[in-house]
Design an enzyme around this catalytic site. Structure first.
Site, mmCIF file in Angstrom:
data_model
loop_
_atom_site.group_PDB
_atom_site.id
_atom_site.type_symbol
_atom_site.label_atom_id
_atom_site.label_comp_id
_atom_site.label_asym_id
_atom_site.label_seq_id
_atom_site.Cartn_x
_atom_site.Cartn_y
_atom_site.Cartn_z
ATOM 1 N N SER A 49 -9.036 2.685 3.269
ATOM 2 C CA SER A 49 -8.593 3.438 3.037
ATOM 3 C C SER A 49 -7.626 2.173 1.923
ATOM 4 O O SER A 49 -6.863 3.086 0.970
ATOM 5 C CB SER A 49 -7.429 4.274 2.826
ATOM 6 O OG SER A 49 -6.855 3.202 4.678
ATOM 7 N N SER A 63 -9.553 0.385 8.068
ATOM 8 C CA SER A 63 -9.138 0.445 6.494
ATOM 9 C C SER A 63 -8.660 -0.921 6.558
ATOM 10 O O SER A 63 -8.412 -1.176 4.568
ATOM 11 C CB SER A 63 -8.512 0.806 6.447
ATOM 12 O OG SER A 63 -8.213 2.815 6.836
ATOM 13 N N LYS A 115 0.444 -0.780 0.061
ATOM 14 C CA LYS A 115 -0.045 0.324 -0.037
ATOM 15 C C LYS A 115 0.718 1.439 0.434
ATOM 16 O O LYS A 115 2.410 1.352 0.617
ATOM 17 C CB LYS A 115 -0.874 0.136 1.445
ATOM 18 C CG LYS A 115 -1.556 1.259 1.352
ATOM 19 C CD LYS A 115 -2.600 0.973 2.478
ATOM 20 C CE LYS A 115 -4.015 2.057 3.467
ATOM 21 N NZ LYS A 115 -3.736 1.821 4.153
#
Length: 471
Positions: free
Chosen positions: A158, A182, A83
């Site tokens: 997220s 997230s 990520k």
């Protein structure tokens, strides 16, 4: 902006080196010599190129990835992505923000080293909303990350880019992290398994260690329970927490029957929608049929909890705005998106409340522990409603309206971040009428990952998770 048919399903499954393997299965095929790491990486790269124009999940794609450092790890040769809020040496870290020009990281973040110890091959970095603040991976002036089950809808946030790639079959697993939901939110939106570990179960971030309450945990999103279990076992091999009981490799359900509390609506008063309630009650019926004791439960939550969490969230945005030049010399907080700016401005109006906010948030663990005394697990929705259409949670929505929408959506996950307890999102047996998955969430006491994995294994065995390639 590109116009998409809201019913479009996007997946990359095909007859190639990856096939329909999960990460555990692919690693086994590589160990047997059926597939080479290079073939697996090449197939994953081709899959990414085939679908990402329609999903927008990838921030950086490396055509010639470095060979895995740990050739004997549990996931040796398995392709994955990191990520883009976590440093990977040599790749830029952009945090999903247009407020600065990202520069190449000089070294791996601590969690990156832990992930690499499992033997994965990193193919690049996945997109996230700015600084991970939003539960939907959308932007002001750029294409969003789209849900592969229905491209008119959000993939969550997220860790939306990671979830979209895994759900679509581009890679078996991908890095995710969770500071308010997230990992679990995009897992729920995309029909995946997403476990937020206990605080301290995996290595912490440098930022987290400096915060008064470290709300962020790293992990992965996966298509199978065994992949998540294997990741946690591999992470523990790299570094075992001295504060938590060892976990080891969890390989299936337990014969022990559990006492499970469940709730349909959030303790802060947010009601879940009909499809979400149906997913939870359906899961309750399954658990009872499997012999578990399931009963309604009430979780006492400080009436200030939601406002306090938003204040803490705003403090993080304020700190990022104040220290952004550590990310890039050209950092300009005025270029942060509408959500980040709104959170910052709200914090500046309420900053005097900070000591009380921190005191109350730290006390949340007392009420949480009291609720769990007679229970093994708590079952709840992950989100108060199903994955919204693209645009509903866009940072271009006026802040007052946007934050109201977010709080009506993310009503269940933040408590585990504040308390530091583990929880897992697993796909419910049925989805929405328009084909979207729905997740349900189990939460446990600190260190309770084994029970979470065992109940997830049991549900997966009883009714295998829906597959996007079968839709």
């Amino acid at each position: 902006m590109t116009t998409f048919d809201e019913r479009t399903i996007v997946h990359a499954f095909r007859d190639d080196a990856l096939g329909e393997h999960d990460a555990v299965g692919l690693a086994a095929a590589i160990r047997r010599g059926d597939v080479s790491p290079a073939e697996a990486a090449r197939a994953a790269g081709e899959r990414v190129r085939a679908i990402d124009a329609r999903l927008g999940a990838v921030q950086v794609h490396v055509d010639s990835p470095a060979p895995a450092a740990a050739t004997g790890g549990a996931f040796a040769g398995v392709p994955t992505f990191v990520k883009d809020n976590t440093d990977y040496q040599g790749l830029p870290t952009g945090h999903g923000s247009a407020a600065f020009r990202p520069r190449a990281a000089r070294r791996h973040a601590p969690f990156t080293r832990q992930l690499l110890s499992s033997g994965v091959t990193v193919l690049g970095k996945t997109r996230l909303p700015e600084f991970g603040f939003s539960p939907s991976t959308e932007y002001d002036g750029a294409e969003p990350v789209r849900n592969p089950w229905n491209t008119g809808h959000s993939a969550g946030g997220s860790s939306g880019g990671s979830a979209a790639l895994v759900a679509a079959g581009a890679v078996p697993i991908a890095h995710a992290n969770d500071g308010g939901g997230s990992i679990r939110i995009p897992a729920a939106c995309c029909g995946l398994v997403g476990l937020k570990p206990t605080r301290g179960r995996v290595v912490g971030s440098d930022l987290g260690r400096r915060l008064p309450i470290d709300i962020v945990s790293d992990g992965i999103v996966s298509r199978s329970v065994r992949d998540t279990a294997a990741f946690l076992a591999a992470a523990e091999t790299h570094r075992q927490s001295s504060a938590l009981p060892p976990l080891g490799l969890v390989e299936g359900p337990s014969e022990r029957r559990l006492r499970i509390g469940f709730l349909l609506d959030s303790p802060n008063g947010v009601h879940s929608d009909a499809a979400t309630r149906a997913a939870v009650t359906e899961t309750v019926a399954t658990l009872e049929r499997l012999g578990h004791t399931v009963e309604p439960v009430e979780l006492d939550m400080d009436p200030n909890f939601t406002d306090d969490f938003v204040t803490y969230w705003g403090m993080l945005s304020f700190l990022l705005g104040a220290t952004g030049r550590t990310l890039g010399a050209d950092f300009d907080r005025h270029r942060m998106d509408g959500l980040s700016r709104g959170l910052r401005e709200e914090y500046l109006r309420n900053w005097r409340r900070t000591p009380g906010v921190l005191r109350r948030l730290k006390r949340a663990k007392e009420a949480h522990a009291a609720a769990f005394r007679p229970l093994d697990l708590v079952l709840s929705p992950v989100l108060a409603h199903t994955a919204p259409p693209i645009g509903h949670l866009s940072p271009t929505v006026p802040y007052a309206e946007l934050i109201e929408r977010i709080l009506a959506y993310v009503a269940f996950t933040p408590l585990d971040n504040v308390v530091g307890t583990p929880s897992i999102s697993v796909p419910a047996a049925s989805g929405t009428t328009d084909g979207l998955p729905i997740g349900v969430m189990f939460s446990a006491r600190p260190g309770g990952e084994r029970k979470l994995l065992e109940i997830a294994f049991e549900l997966e065995a009883d009714r295998p998770f829906r597959r996007i390639q079968d839709q």
